[in-house]
Design an enzyme around this catalytic site. Structure first.
Site, short mmCIF file in Angstrom:
data_model
loop_
_atom_site.label_atom_id
_atom_site.label_comp_id
_atom_site.label_asym_id
_atom_site.label_seq_id
_atom_site.Cartn_x
_atom_site.Cartn_y
_atom_site.Cartn_z
N CYS A 181 51.95 5.79 46.36
CA CYS A 181 52.57 5.52 47.55
C CYS A 181 54.08 5.46 47.40
O CYS A 181 54.61 4.71 46.51
CB CYS A 181 52.04 4.43 48.26
SG CYS A 181 52.94 3.94 50.00
N ASP B 184 57.18 19.47 44.63
CA ASP B 184 55.75 19.56 44.17
C ASP B 184 55.45 20.93 44.20
O ASP B 184 55.65 21.63 45.23
CB ASP B 184 54.88 18.61 45.23
CG ASP B 184 53.71 18.72 44.64
OD1 ASP B 184 53.29 17.90 43.63
OD2 ASP B 184 52.57 18.87 45.32
N CYS C 266 50.37 -0.81 52.16
CA CYS C 266 51.30 -0.86 53.14
C CYS C 266 51.19 -0.08 54.43
O CYS C 266 51.99 -0.32 55.42
CB CYS C 266 52.72 -0.44 52.57
SG CYS C 266 52.87 1.42 52.26
N GLU D 107 58.33 18.56 38.75
CA GLU D 107 57.22 17.87 37.52
C GLU D 107 57.36 18.74 36.27
O GLU D 107 57.54 19.93 36.40
CB GLU D 107 56.12 17.84 37.97
CG GLU D 107 55.63 19.14 38.70
CD GLU D 107 54.06 18.96 39.60
OE1 GLU D 107 53.30 18.04 39.08
OE2 GLU D 107 53.89 19.54 40.71
N CYS E 144 48.08 4.50 53.20
CA CYS E 144 48.37 3.64 52.10
C CYS E 144 47.57 2.40 52.28
O CYS E 144 47.86 1.88 53.32
CB CYS E 144 49.58 3.48 51.54
SG CYS E 144 49.93 2.42 50.47
N CYS F 137 55.52 1.95 49.19
CA CYS F 137 55.61 0.69 48.59
C CYS F 137 55.21 0.53 47.03
O CYS F 137 55.07 -0.15 46.34
CB CYS F 137 54.34 -0.16 49.04
SG CYS F 137 52.60 0.37 48.68
N ASP G 45 51.12 16.38 49.86
CA ASP G 45 52.28 16.98 48.99
C ASP G 45 53.69 16.56 49.01
O ASP G 45 54.40 16.37 48.04
CB ASP G 45 52.37 18.66 49.31
CG ASP G 45 50.86 19.33 49.02
OD1 ASP G 45 50.03 18.62 48.06
OD2 ASP G 45 50.52 20.16 49.66
ZN LIG Z 1 52.20 2.06 50.51
#
Ligand SMILES: [Zn+2]
Length: 412
Positions: free
Chosen positions: A328, A191, A350, A275, A347, A331, A357
């Site tokens: 996330c 990233d 989950c 990216e 999150c 999950c 980052d």
């Molecule tokens: Zn999650």
């Protein structure tokens, strides 16, 4: 056994001209510019008025005649190879224009940072070139080069240029054989950010070099001083060089920083995901910060592209619209918002704890490789799993609307 690949490798070295060489180069730069502009005017006239296509070869015949004129006798002082390359470059510029790859070639200004090219005669190459020791050019003689590394190939063409701060460089490329690195099954996602230029999914954070900040402050004040001076005046010229030097310094520092990191990462990992250059979320940022980010990301990609090719590594690019920081990594739930100020989050689906980052870096890899474990399988790599991070920091519970999780087979 190590695999070898043959590739064109580019080199650039700083070079310190003598007073005579500076005088000669000024003349060559001027003559090259004159020939470029004269040929361009001649061509444009032929093309627009007579609808005829003429080439550099046609103009070189004209040039032989022009040299015989008394008023243009100074054209003879510059080595013919310089003119031949100018005309060849212009042919290329026109070819690009006709193929709609580029705009119509433009006249060169006096203020333009000049460059000329010399073809090296390979029959007498031993007298003129020895890596690390000798480079002799027609009309200039032996150049005082700072050989920061040793090319193993032999160049065919040498470019001599002067940048906007008045530093001289020679550049060339030669065919070289590069030994690929031993195969390895490690993989990482990267990233690119402002706080840390590079963050890997393994949790490595490069930081943002302090010296860049310092030079940016200096740049700002130098630019302010420049804007107060009378444009085109002697003092304005002096200040312009100062500004250019700071720009060059920032550029060099950043290049050095990025080169060290890309080399290290390419050594370490068999597969790297980054990216695509994007505009999402960063448009609202300040200009300097944004341009820094874009420049770093663009350059990072360029370096990774050739280094992974050289050393037999894989490079994957995540789609520019992939919501890498909002997903996330455990999950795969996608958050509806993820403001930049949030550095750590939990999150809501989950309960996984994320460093912003590092989570984004993990997702860069996931999106870049299609989120499919098959992508990793052939390297014997386990699908990446969300890491249990124990970084200190404030936990910011964020309010989110949850979109349905993406359909993936892994990380489940
Ligand atoms: Zn999650």
């Amino acid at each position: 056994m190590t695999k070898l690949i043959t590739t064109q490798r580019a080199y650039q070295f700083r070079y310190y001209p003598t007073a005579e060489q500076v005088t000669a180069l000024n003349q060559y730069f001027g003559a090259a510019r004159w020939v470029w502009n004269a040929c361009l005017a001649w061509r444009s006239h032929a093309y627009k008025v007579q609808n005829e296509k003429v080439t550099g070869v046609d103009f070189s015949r004209e040039l032989t005649f022009l040299k015989t004129l008394e008023s243009l006798a100074w054209l003879k002082a510059t080595p013919a190879t310089v003119y031949a390359q100018v005309l060849r470059d212009q042919d290329k510029a026109f070819a690009n224009f006709f193929a709609k790859r580029a705009k119509y070639p433009r006249f060169k200004k006096r203020t333009h940072a000049p460059a000329i090219r010399f073809a090296l005669d390979h029959r007498v190459i031993k007298n003129n070139y020895c890596a690390g020791q000798l480079l002799k050019l027609p009309g200039l003689g032996v150049l005082n080069i700072r050989w920061s590394r040793l090319p193993t190939g032999i160049p065919k063409m040498i470019t001599v240029r002067r940048d906007s701060c008045g530093h001289y460089f020679v550049a060339f490329s030669c065919e070289e054989t590069i030994a690929q690195l031993p195969a390895n099954t490690n993989s990482t996602g990267i990233d690119v950010g402002l706080k840390d230029v590079i963050v890997t999914k393994q949790g490595y954070k490069s930081g943002n070099p302090r010296y860049l900040r310092r030079y940016q402050r200096r740049l700002k004040s130098a630019q302010r001083r420049l804007s107060r001076k009378q444009k085109g005046s002697h003092r304005w010229q002096q200040q312009r060089v100062k500004v250019a030097r700071i720009h060059a310094k920032i550029h060099n520092c950043r290049q050095d920083f990025l080169h060290k990191h890309t080399t290290q990462l390419v050594r370490q990992y068999g597969a790297i995901s980054i990216e695509d250059l994007n505009i999402k979320g960063l448009v609202k940022n300040r200009h300097l910060a944004k341009s820094m980010h874009d420049a770093a990301l663009g350059e990072l990609r360029r370096q990774f592209e050739y280094k992974t090719a050289w050393y037999g590594r894989d490079l994957f690019i995540a789609d520019r619209f992939a919501p890498t920081s909002k997903t996330c990594s455990k999950c795969k739930a996608v958050m509806s918002i993820m403001p930049l100020r949030i550095r750590y989050w939990i999150c809501p689906v989950c309960g996984a704890f994320h460093d912003r980052d590092v989570n984004a870096a993990t997702e860069v890899e996931d999106y870049a490789t299609g989120g499919r474990p098959e992508c990793y399988a052939h390297r014997g790599q386990q699908a990446p799993s969300a890491q249990q991070l124990t970084l200190p920091g404030m936990l910011v519970p964020i309010e989110v609307r949850i979109k349905p999780a993406r359909q993936t087979d892994c990380h489940g």
